[in-house]
Design a protein around this motif. Structure first.
Motif, PDB file in Angstrom:
ATOM      1  N   GLN A  18      92.697  38.221 -17.849  1.00 23.42           N
ATOM      2  CA  GLN A  18      94.145  38.090 -17.730  1.00 23.42           C
ATOM      3  C   GLN A  18      94.491  36.695 -17.203  1.00 23.42           C
ATOM      4  O   GLN A  18      93.720  36.106 -16.440  1.00 23.42           O
ATOM      5  N   ASP A  19      95.646  36.172 -17.601  1.00 26.43           N
ATOM      6  CA  ASP A  19      96.214  34.937 -17.069  1.00 26.43           C
ATOM      7  C   ASP A  19      96.165  34.998 -15.526  1.00 26.43           C
ATOM      8  O   ASP A  19      96.571  36.014 -14.956  1.00 26.43           O
ATOM      9  N   PRO A  20      95.620  33.980 -14.843  1.00 21.05           N
ATOM     10  CA  PRO A  20      95.344  32.610 -15.269  1.00 21.05           C
ATOM     11  C   PRO A  20      93.958  32.383 -15.864  1.00 21.05           C
ATOM     12  O   PRO A  20      93.607  31.240 -16.154  1.00 21.05           O
ATOM     13  N   PHE A  21      93.148  33.453 -16.015  1.00 16.59           N
ATOM     14  CA  PHE A  21      91.815  33.301 -16.585  1.00 16.59           C
ATOM     15  C   PHE A  21      91.901  33.399 -18.103  1.00 16.59           C
ATOM     16  O   PHE A  21      92.766  34.072 -18.657  1.00 16.59           O
ATOM     17  N   LEU A  22      90.970  32.712 -18.768  1.00 17.99           N
ATOM     18  CA  LEU A  22      90.979  32.634 -20.224  1.00 17.99           C
ATOM     19  C   LEU A  22      89.811  33.375 -20.850  1.00 17.99           C
ATOM     20  O   LEU A  22      89.893  33.817 -22.003  1.00 17.99           O
ATOM     21  N   PHE A  23      88.720  33.527 -20.085  1.00 21.05           N
ATOM     22  CA  PHE A  23      87.453  33.854 -20.732  1.00 21.05           C
ATOM     23  C   PHE A  23      86.441  34.126 -19.633  1.00 21.05           C
ATOM     24  O   PHE A  23      86.464  33.474 -18.588  1.00 21.05           O
ATOM     25  N   CYS A  24      85.556  35.081 -19.844  1.00 21.21           N
ATOM     26  CA  CYS A  24      84.439  35.289 -18.909  1.00 21.21           C
ATOM     27  C   CYS A  24      83.258  35.822 -19.702  1.00 21.21           C
ATOM     28  O   CYS A  24      83.408  36.777 -20.473  1.00 21.21           O
ATOM     29  N   VAL A  25      82.117  35.181 -19.547  1.00 22.89           N
ATOM     30  CA  VAL A  25      80.898  35.692 -20.174  1.00 22.89           C
ATOM     31  C   VAL A  25      79.870  36.005 -19.090  1.00 22.89           C
ATOM     32  O   VAL A  25      79.808  35.329 -18.065  1.00 22.89           O
ATOM     33  N   TYR A  26      79.085  37.034 -19.370  1.00 22.72           N
ATOM     34  CA  TYR A  26      78.002  37.444 -18.482  1.00 22.72           C
ATOM     35  C   TYR A  26      76.704  37.287 -19.259  1.00 22.72           C
ATOM     36  O   TYR A  26      76.522  37.898 -20.315  1.00 22.72           O
ATOM     37  N   HIS A  27      75.832  36.432 -18.759  1.00 26.39           N
ATOM     38  CA  HIS A  27      74.528  36.213 -19.380  1.00 26.39           C
ATOM     39  C   HIS A  27      73.464  36.866 -18.500  1.00 26.39           C
ATOM     40  O   HIS A  27      73.332  36.507 -17.325  1.00 26.39           O
ATOM     41  N   PRO A 131      63.831  35.089 -15.039  1.00 28.33           N
ATOM     42  CA  PRO A 131      65.084  35.798 -15.303  1.00 28.33           C
ATOM     43  C   PRO A 131      66.303  34.917 -15.011  1.00 28.33           C
ATOM     44  O   PRO A 131      66.292  34.095 -14.094  1.00 28.33           O
ATOM     45  N   LEU A 132      67.359  35.097 -15.812  1.00 26.02           N
ATOM     46  CA  LEU A 132      68.611  34.362 -15.637  1.00 26.02           C
ATOM     47  C   LEU A 132      69.759  35.356 -15.567  1.00 26.02           C
ATOM     48  O   LEU A 132      69.895  36.227 -16.433  1.00 26.02           O
ATOM     49  N   GLU A 133      70.584  35.233 -14.525  1.00 26.31           N
ATOM     50  CA  GLU A 133      71.852  35.975 -14.460  1.00 26.31           C
ATOM     51  C   GLU A 133      72.944  34.962 -14.158  1.00 26.31           C
ATOM     52  O   GLU A 133      72.903  34.289 -13.126  1.00 26.31           O
ATOM     53  N   LEU A 134      73.906  34.862 -15.059  1.00 26.56           N
ATOM     54  CA  LEU A 134      74.906  33.802 -14.970  1.00 26.56           C
ATOM     55  C   LEU A 134      76.250  34.315 -15.477  1.00 26.56           C
ATOM     56  O   LEU A 134      76.311  35.040 -16.467  1.00 26.56           O
ATOM     57  N   PHE A 135      77.303  33.955 -14.764  1.00 24.17           N
ATOM     58  CA  PHE A 135      78.670  34.177 -15.240  1.00 24.17           C
ATOM     59  C   PHE A 135      79.286  32.812 -15.535  1.00 24.17           C
ATOM     60  O   PHE A 135      79.113  31.875 -14.746  1.00 24.17           O
ATOM     61  N   GLN A 136      80.012  32.716 -16.638  1.00 20.33           N
ATOM     62  CA  GLN A 136      80.874  31.546 -16.799  1.00 20.33           C
ATOM     63  C   GLN A 136      82.300  32.014 -17.013  1.00 20.33           C
ATOM     64  O   GLN A 136      82.580  32.834 -17.890  1.00 20.33           O
ATOM     65  N   ILE A 137      83.183  31.475 -16.170  1.00 25.00           N
ATOM     66  CA  ILE A 137      84.589  31.862 -16.142  1.00 25.00           C
ATOM     67  C   ILE A 137      85.410  30.643 -16.526  1.00 25.00           C
ATOM     68  O   ILE A 137      85.188  29.550 -15.998  1.00 25.00           O
ATOM     69  N   TRP A 138      86.338  30.815 -17.443  1.00 23.75           N
ATOM     70  CA  TRP A 138      87.274  29.750 -17.786  1.00 23.75           C
ATOM     71  C   TRP A 138      88.597  30.047 -17.094  1.00 23.75           C
ATOM     72  O   TRP A 138      89.208  31.098 -17.327  1.00 23.75           O
ATOM     73  N   LEU A 139      89.019  29.117 -16.247  1.00 23.69           N
ATOM     74  CA  LEU A 139      90.283  29.219 -15.510  1.00 23.69           C
ATOM     75  C   LEU A 139      91.246  28.189 -16.095  1.00 23.69           C
ATOM     76  O   LEU A 139      90.912  27.000 -16.175  1.00 23.69           O
ATOM     77  N   ASN A 140      92.419  28.636 -16.499  1.00 25.48           N
ATOM     78  CA  ASN A 140      93.369  27.736 -17.144  1.00 25.48           C
ATOM     79  C   ASN A 140      93.923  26.722 -16.140  1.00 25.48           C
ATOM     80  O   ASN A 140      93.915  26.951 -14.919  1.00 25.48           O
ATOM     81  N   LEU A 141      94.388  25.605 -16.671  1.00 22.35           N
ATOM     82  CA  LEU A 141      95.138  24.619 -15.891  1.00 22.35           C
ATOM     83  C   LEU A 141      96.596  24.682 -16.319  1.00 22.35           C
ATOM     84  O   LEU A 141      96.888  24.824 -17.513  1.00 22.35           O
ATOM     85  N   PRO A 142      97.532  24.569 -15.387  1.00 23.49           N
ATOM     86  CA  PRO A 142      98.941  24.514 -15.786  1.00 23.49           C
ATOM     87  C   PRO A 142      99.218  23.224 -16.553  1.00 23.49           C
ATOM     88  O   PRO A 142      98.470  22.237 -16.449  1.00 23.49           O
ATOM     89  N   LYS A 143     100.299  23.222 -17.305  1.00 16.69           N
ATOM     90  CA  LYS A 143     100.669  22.067 -18.127  1.00 16.69           C
ATOM     91  C   LYS A 143     100.650  20.772 -17.323  1.00 16.69           C
ATOM     92  O   LYS A 143     100.180  19.737 -17.801  1.00 16.69           O
ATOM     93  N   ALA A 144     101.121  20.837 -16.086  1.00 17.20           N
ATOM     94  CA  ALA A 144     101.215  19.632 -15.249  1.00 17.20           C
ATOM     95  C   ALA A 144      99.851  19.015 -14.960  1.00 17.20           C
ATOM     96  O   ALA A 144      99.758  17.828 -14.626  1.00 17.20           O
ATOM     97  N   ASN A 145      98.765  19.807 -15.090  1.00 17.16           N
ATOM     98  CA  ASN A 145      97.428  19.315 -14.738  1.00 17.16           C
ATOM     99  C   ASN A 145      96.461  19.264 -15.922  1.00 17.16           C
ATOM    100  O   ASN A 145      95.260  19.054 -15.728  1.00 17.16           O
ATOM    101  N   LYS A 146      96.964  19.435 -17.122  1.00 17.46           N
ATOM    102  CA  LYS A 146      96.078  19.438 -18.295  1.00 17.46           C
ATOM    103  C   LYS A 146      95.352  18.102 -18.476  1.00 17.46           C
ATOM    104  O   LYS A 146      94.251  18.061 -19.019  1.00 17.46           O
ATOM    105  N   PHE A 147      95.994  16.998 -18.051  1.00 12.98           N
ATOM    106  CA  PHE A 147      95.433  15.674 -18.312  1.00 12.98           C
ATOM    107  C   PHE A 147      94.947  14.976 -17.039  1.00 12.98           C
ATOM    108  O   PHE A 147      94.850  13.756 -17.007  1.00 12.98           O
TER     109      PHE A 147
END
Length: 332
Positions: A18-27, A131-147
């Motif tokens: 859910q917003d503000p998160f974009l993506f989460c993978v579990y490896h 063994p590898l256990e890893l999460f990668q989470i993508w957290l969005n940036l607001p428009k003001a901080n995209k650049f």
């Protein structure tokens, strides 16, 4: 009292967020012993090398050809939070920064206006499995901080609060729990403002343990991912493993584990509530900005690639370290 649970759903690859998160993978990969190149000391026959996402013999090569992982690729407009609970990740990027982190460390990278990086999983042990256990989470940036300028930081596991009480363990990688604050996030992150109540926690419950998830100050997005155990109850609702639960956050939530230890990831934060345009590794607000990102990447390569290999890894004998763009070196 309203129902605390908003939604229950099976976990796929990736996990829905859910917003503000974009993506989460579990490896979770049960890699074998490593070879001289820090790849698997096992046959790679039968794998779709370069795009190996099918679990075979308990592990995957992902986009790696000889070493598992993700050779160089670009990002713009968001942040990656990479949690390595088991095994190691080797980071290299277009800013000249590098690192090796694992065994509980977290890397927080703000892509901002654009960066290339590689994320490889060197198999350092030659006499035992890796063994590898890893999460990668993508957290969005607001428009003001995209650049904003790209930024990366290591949250070493020695500095991350781990709170144990009555059969429960909470690892606080963002936010705070019972007065225990996580290390500071990246400076331009949505998580940098405490009012956004961003939290990233691993929660572990011993068998037959009860845990109370505290309420937030107001209604914000909260998702709980139950990824290991036999069953649990969330607000008296019985749930089997590999399910996500979206919760109303402005009430306490009672979790109970079953006959086995239960493991959860919690993602929480105030929504950004801005339009999202996504294309592969670019996350902007409009399709026009996506086109611009693609054109700029073709022209500039976001600074190019200063490393000898697209799947760059560091010397086998190197320990955990972070080499920052300004030349600062931190070794653990």
């Amino acid at each position: 009292m309203k129902d605390i649970i908003k939604n229950i759903y099976p976990l796929g690859f990736p996990w829905q967020t859910q917003d503000p998160f974009l993506f989460c993978v579990y490896h979770l990969d049960h890699y074998p012993k490593g070879n001289e190149e820090m790849g698997p000391a096992a046959s790679l026959e039968g794998r779709n090398l370069g795009n190996d996402f099918t679990i075979k013999d308990g592990w995957r090569m992902y986009h790696g050809q000889t070493i598992p992982g993700f050779p160089y690729h670009p990002h713009r407009g968001f942040e990656t939070i990479t949690i390595v609970n088991k095994g190691y990740c080797d980071h290299s990027d277009s800013l000249g920064a590098a690192g090796r982190f694992g065994e509980g460390d977290v890397q927080w990278m703000t892509a901002g206006r654009g960066v290339q990086h590689s994320e490889m999983f060197p198999l350092l042990k030659t006499e035992e499995d890796n063994p590898l256990e890893l999460f990668q989470i993508w957290l969005n940036l607001p428009k003001a901080n995209k650049f904003v300028e790209p930024h990366f930081a290591m949250l070493w596991h020695e500095d991350i609060p781990v709170i144990k009480s009555n059969g429960s363990t909470v690892k606080v990688m963002a936010g705070s729990f019972k007065g225990n604050k996580a290390p500071k996030p990246a400076p331009n992150s949505w998580a940098a403002d405490p009012e956004n109540e961003v939290a990233v926690w691993n929660i572990y419950l011993d068998p037959n343990t009860e845990f109370v998830l505290p309420a937030t100050s107001g209604p914000i997005h909260r998702s709980l991912y139950f990824y290991d155990g036999d069953h649990c109850t969330v607000s008296d609702e019985k749930i089997t493993p590999n399910h996500g639960i979206d919760l109303h956050s402005d009430q306490e939530v009672v979790l109970r584990s079953g006959a086995k230890k239960a493991s959860f990831l919690m993602l929480q934060g105030k929504p950004i509530n801005e339009p999202v345009a996504k294309y592969g590794p670019f996350v902007m607000n409009t399709d026009q900005e996506i086109q611009q990102a693609m054109q700029e990447y073709q022209l500039t390569q976001f600074g190019g690639w200063p490393w000898p290999y697209s799947d760059n890894v560091h010397d086998r004998n190197k320990g955990r370290f972070a080499q920052y763009p300004d030349g600062t070196l931190v070794e653990k």
